[in-house]
Design an enzyme around this catalytic site. Structure first.
Site, PDB file in Angstrom:
ATOM      1  N   ASP A 244       4.732  91.235  97.008  1.00  0.00           N
ATOM      2  CA  ASP A 244       5.603  90.164  97.506  1.00  0.00           C
ATOM      3  C   ASP A 244       4.976  89.459  98.695  1.00  0.00           C
ATOM      4  O   ASP A 244       5.641  89.175  99.692  1.00  0.00           O
ATOM      5  CB  ASP A 244       6.979  90.723  97.864  1.00  0.00           C
ATOM      6  CG  ASP A 244       8.036  89.626  98.098  1.00  0.00           C
ATOM      7  OD1 ASP A 244       7.847  88.510  97.574  1.00  0.00           O
ATOM      8  OD2 ASP A 244       9.020  89.892  98.805  1.00  0.00           O
TER       9      ASP A 244
ATOM     10  N   GLN B  64      10.075  97.419  95.932  1.00  0.00           N
ATOM     11  CA  GLN B  64      10.622  97.312  97.280  1.00  0.00           C
ATOM     12  C   GLN B  64      11.945  98.071  97.328  1.00  0.00           C
ATOM     13  O   GLN B  64      12.951  97.618  96.780  1.00  0.00           O
ATOM     14  CB  GLN B  64      10.818  95.834  97.666  1.00  0.00           C
ATOM     15  CG  GLN B  64       9.507  95.083  97.861  1.00  0.00           C
ATOM     16  CD  GLN B  64       9.703  93.577  97.949  1.00  0.00           C
ATOM     17  OE1 GLN B  64      10.159  92.957  96.990  1.00  0.00           O
ATOM     18  NE2 GLN B  64       9.353  92.982  99.071  1.00  0.00           N
TER      19      GLN B  64
ATOM     20  N   ARG C  99      10.434  88.559 113.616  1.00  0.00           N
ATOM     21  CA  ARG C  99      11.229  87.890 112.581  1.00  0.00           C
ATOM     22  C   ARG C  99      11.859  88.966 111.719  1.00  0.00           C
ATOM     23  O   ARG C  99      11.169  89.704 111.028  1.00  0.00           O
ATOM     24  CB  ARG C  99      10.330  86.983 111.740  1.00  0.00           C
ATOM     25  CG  ARG C  99      10.993  86.356 110.519  1.00  0.00           C
ATOM     26  CD  ARG C  99       9.920  85.597 109.740  1.00  0.00           C
ATOM     27  NE  ARG C  99      10.426  84.963 108.534  1.00  0.00           N
ATOM     28  CZ  ARG C  99      10.493  85.553 107.331  1.00  0.00           C
ATOM     29  NH1 ARG C  99      10.108  86.818 107.194  1.00  0.00           N
ATOM     30  NH2 ARG C  99      10.937  84.892 106.286  1.00  0.00           N
TER      31      ARG C  99
ATOM     32  N   ASP D 103      13.135  90.120 108.811  1.00  0.00           N
ATOM     33  CA  ASP D 103      13.104  89.661 107.425  1.00  0.00           C
ATOM     34  C   ASP D 103      14.219  90.313 106.612  1.00  0.00           C
ATOM     35  O   ASP D 103      14.468  91.522 106.723  1.00  0.00           O
ATOM     36  CB  ASP D 103      11.739  90.003 106.807  1.00  0.00           C
ATOM     37  CG  ASP D 103      11.627  89.512 105.379  1.00  0.00           C
ATOM     38  OD1 ASP D 103      11.442  88.308 105.191  1.00  0.00           O
ATOM     39  OD2 ASP D 103      11.768  90.348 104.467  1.00  0.00           O
TER      40      ASP D 103
ATOM     41  N   GLU E 146      15.916  86.062 109.988  1.00  0.00           N
ATOM     42  CA  GLU E 146      15.532  85.368 108.760  1.00  0.00           C
ATOM     43  C   GLU E 146      16.747  85.441 107.839  1.00  0.00           C
ATOM     44  O   GLU E 146      16.833  86.277 106.948  1.00  0.00           O
ATOM     45  CB  GLU E 146      14.298  86.021 108.121  1.00  0.00           C
ATOM     46  CG  GLU E 146      13.691  85.227 106.982  1.00  0.00           C
ATOM     47  CD  GLU E 146      14.151  85.703 105.594  1.00  0.00           C
ATOM     48  OE1 GLU E 146      14.054  84.909 104.634  1.00  0.00           O
ATOM     49  OE2 GLU E 146      14.599  86.859 105.474  1.00  0.00           O
TER      50      GLU E 146
ATOM     51  N   HIS F  22       6.721  79.050 104.476  1.00  0.00           N
ATOM     52  CA  HIS F  22       5.874  79.703 103.468  1.00  0.00           C
ATOM     53  C   HIS F  22       6.573  79.809 102.127  1.00  0.00           C
ATOM     54  O   HIS F  22       5.925  80.002 101.099  1.00  0.00           O
ATOM     55  CB  HIS F  22       5.509  81.110 103.944  1.00  0.00           C
ATOM     56  CG  HIS F  22       6.655  82.079 103.843  1.00  0.00           C
ATOM     57  ND1 HIS F  22       7.750  82.025 104.683  1.00  0.00           N
ATOM     58  CD2 HIS F  22       6.893  83.108 102.983  1.00  0.00           C
ATOM     59  CE1 HIS F  22       8.591  82.977 104.347  1.00  0.00           C
ATOM     60  NE2 HIS F  22       8.108  83.651 103.320  1.00  0.00           N
TER      61      HIS F  22
END
Length: 621
Positions: free
Chosen positions: A128, A239, A269, A271, A313, A382
């Site tokens: 990922d 994951q 950040r 995530d 995020e 991104h």
């Protein structure tokens, strides 16, 4: 002797006194964050304070000095001279040492905040894009070492710049040490994950769970033979979601936070933060406990390393977004920064529809964030763009949310009549008809079609995000007008993920500057950054007031400040538009004295209005 006292025993008296003062200040917030999560919050708090004390005692003197400066200027990240840049280290320069060598370019661009995409050691491909982390304590071998990371943070700090790294909170790679131990039968580590013996509970959860990648990774659970069970896998089968209802997991992540802060990282950040708490019968996103656990982590950092900021995020709907900056009892106590995804979506929506009415209404619905926080604003990132158009917002201005989302997907994939965009469809959901879009800012704006107005559209989009307040972040390559990488699919592991099209590698010239595809875009964005620095009204504590449009193609954003109001006016149409002088007068701006801050000259006034050229932005003061 209590553990914390033992850890601090060898420190100078002033250091011990400072730590004790921080504990006195932050312990109530720590306990308040832990209380909704665990049966014995005091015991968990003791563990976390022990970790904080060890990190504080080990913290470098230079970082202690940074903590002092940040404490004396807590608004440092809200100031208009803070502009960000986000990149993959390898695609920007090569490895971490090469990034350090290229810092002068970022400094010349006015960058004060550098976000490097995932660089902690991931699992083997597919991973990922690095978001399946196998080791939080090491750097990808091709990028360098943790010593290289520390050297980079020192170089940045010496130039007044801060490093942001990703901390993936919701999941780890199935090759992470915790997952490997769980597979080997360790009951302690098995309890770090959501594991079910049969499909009874997973099926009950699935009844209300959405799918993040329905075409690539359908379902939210994966069978694992070694576990002899179903493990929760929101994003991909490799994951594994961790279970924050287990206090051991929170303590593990607190240690990761403290270790990275002691390496000189200044922003984390968080995530996939929206997914970190699970509750049956819900989407398992945006649960109240998410904000409580973030508050707990933040207070631990405030005690040990207060220079560290948290960035959420949270790419969620407008009504779910504000709690990530703090509402109610968590007001100003969770993340310091959050992505303004809605602003990005509305920028592209305005450019495609040539209309600012929907954007104006949608942006008006978002409450004012706490004055101690800031938005991260951006034109591109991104990731792909998901068309987060709220059905209620669309209905309020007389359009269908579903049809508008379909229009935007058609437009930016180039399938709509007269579209200038050259995006790529990513992640089509056949059940809902939603399609997400990949592409650089220049390609989405029509540069690849040799549209003469493409550069103007790119600059207008960046003017909107730079004039909105918060920290505007440039996505690597967009400041150069780079178009989609035509060879994106040729790299191993990238062929099935067209997001790599908008993650191009920079080409460096003999002057140690990257080569632009569009000098006009490069020069224009540099000018926007210079203009922004000298405008105090863009301090993030000053709310952005989105006004009702007087011309349907002109977005109007006022920023009221003791030094005077600034009006940002943005023409999203390919033909001239206007701003009536009566509006300026209502805002306390004298039409005879008003200046466009972007040019330093007076705007063109005719027929009782400020006249805007196609795709022109003005910051009137």
């Amino acid at each position: 002797m209590p553990p914390v006292d033992a850890v601090l025993a060898d420190l100078p008296a002033h250091r011990r006194e400072l730590f004790d003062a921080r504990v006195e200040r932050w312990l109530p917030d720590l306990l308040a964050g832990l209380s909704p999560l665990y049966d014995d919050p005091a015991a968990v708090a003791d563990r976390l304070l022990g970790a904080a004390a060890r990190a504080y005692a080990a913290r470098d003197e230079e970082l202690h000095a940074l903590d002092l400066r940040r404490s004396l200027a807590p608004d440092w990240f809200q100031r208009p001279d803070v502009v960000g840049y986000a990149a993959y280290a390898d695609r920007f320069a090569g490895d971490l040492a090469a990034v350090a060598a290229r810092v002068p370019y970022l400094e010349s661009l006015g960058v004060r905040y550098l976000h490097l995409m995932p660089l902690l050691t991931p699992g083997p491909p597919p991973n990922d894009g690095g978001y399946a982390v196998a080791d939080y304590g090491s750097v990808r071998p091709d990028l360098g070492t943790m010593d290289d990371l520390e050297a980079l943070t020192r170089e940045l700090r010496g130039r007044g710049m801060s490093l942001c790294l990703d901390l993936v909170l919701n999941h780890v790679a199935d090759t992470h040490a915790w997952a490997l131990a769980a597979k080997a039968g360790d009951p302690v580590k098995r309890a770090y994950f959501h594991v079910f013996a049969d499909r009874t509970q997973p099926d009950a959860y699935e009844a209300t769970l959405p799918e993040v990648f329905p075409d690539l990774a359908p379902g939210n659970f994966t069978w694992d033979d070694d576990l002899d069970g179903w493990v929760w896998t929101t994003f991909n089968s490799y994951q594994w979601d961790v279970d924050f209802a287990n206090p051991d997991v929170l303590c593990e992540y607190a240690q990761v936070v403290l270790d990275l802060a002691n390496r000189g990282v200044e922003v984390l950040r968080l995530d996939a933060i929206a997914f970190t708490w699970k509750r049956l019968g819900t989407t398992c996103q945006n649960q109240p406990e998410v904000h409580a656990l973030t508050q707990a982590l933040r207070t631990v950092a405030r005690i040990a390393c207060p220079a560290l900021l948290f960035k959420a995020e949270a790419i969620v709907g407008p009504r779910d977004l504000m709690p990530y900056l703090g509402t109610g009892e968590h007001w100003g106590k969770v993340s310091d920064l959050a992505y303004h995804n809605g602003l990005m979506v509305q920028v592209w929506s305005m450019l495609a529809s040539r209309d600012a009415v929907l954007a104006s209404h949608a942006l008006q619905q978002l409450p004012v964030p706490p004055s101690t926080t800031a938005w991260i604003t951006y034109v591109r990132c991104h990731d792909d763009i998901g068309w987060a158009i709220d059905d209620g917002d669309a209905a309020a201005v007389g359009i269908s949310g579903h049809e508008h989302r379909r229009f935007l997907s058609d437009w930016y994939s180039g399938d709509f009549w007269q579209s200038w965009a050259q995006g790529l469809v990513f992640g089509e959901n056949e059940a809902t008809g939603d399609r997400r879009i990949s592409g650089t800012a220049a390609s989405l704006a029509g540069a690849g079609a040799w549209d003469p107005q493409a550069a103007a559209r790119v600059l207008l989009a960046h003017a909107v995000v730079m004039g909105f307040g918060g920290i505007p972040v440039l996505w690597s390559g967009d400041e150069l007008g780079l178009q989609n990488d035509p060879r994106w699919a040729e790299e191993p592991g990238h062929a099935d993920d067209n997001r790599w099209a908008h993650r191009p590698r920079l080409t460096w010239g003999p002057d140690d500057r990257p080569v632009p595809d569009s000098p006009a875009i490069a020069e224009g964005i540099a000018a926007l950054v210079r203009a922004r620095v000298s405008l105090p009204q863009l301090h993030a504590s000053v709310p952005a007031t989105v006004l009702d449009p007087h011309d349907p193609a002109v977005l109007l954003v006022a920023r009221h400040h003791p030094l005077g109001t600034v009006l940002g006016a943005y023409n999203v149409a390919p033909e001239p538009r206007h701003v009536p002088l009566d509006l300026l007068r209502e805002l306390g701006l004298d039409p005879a004295a008003v200046v466009d801050h972007l040019t330093g000259a007076g705007p063109r006034i005719a027929d009782g209005a400020v006249q805007l050229a196609p795709y022109q932005a003005v910051w009137l003061r």
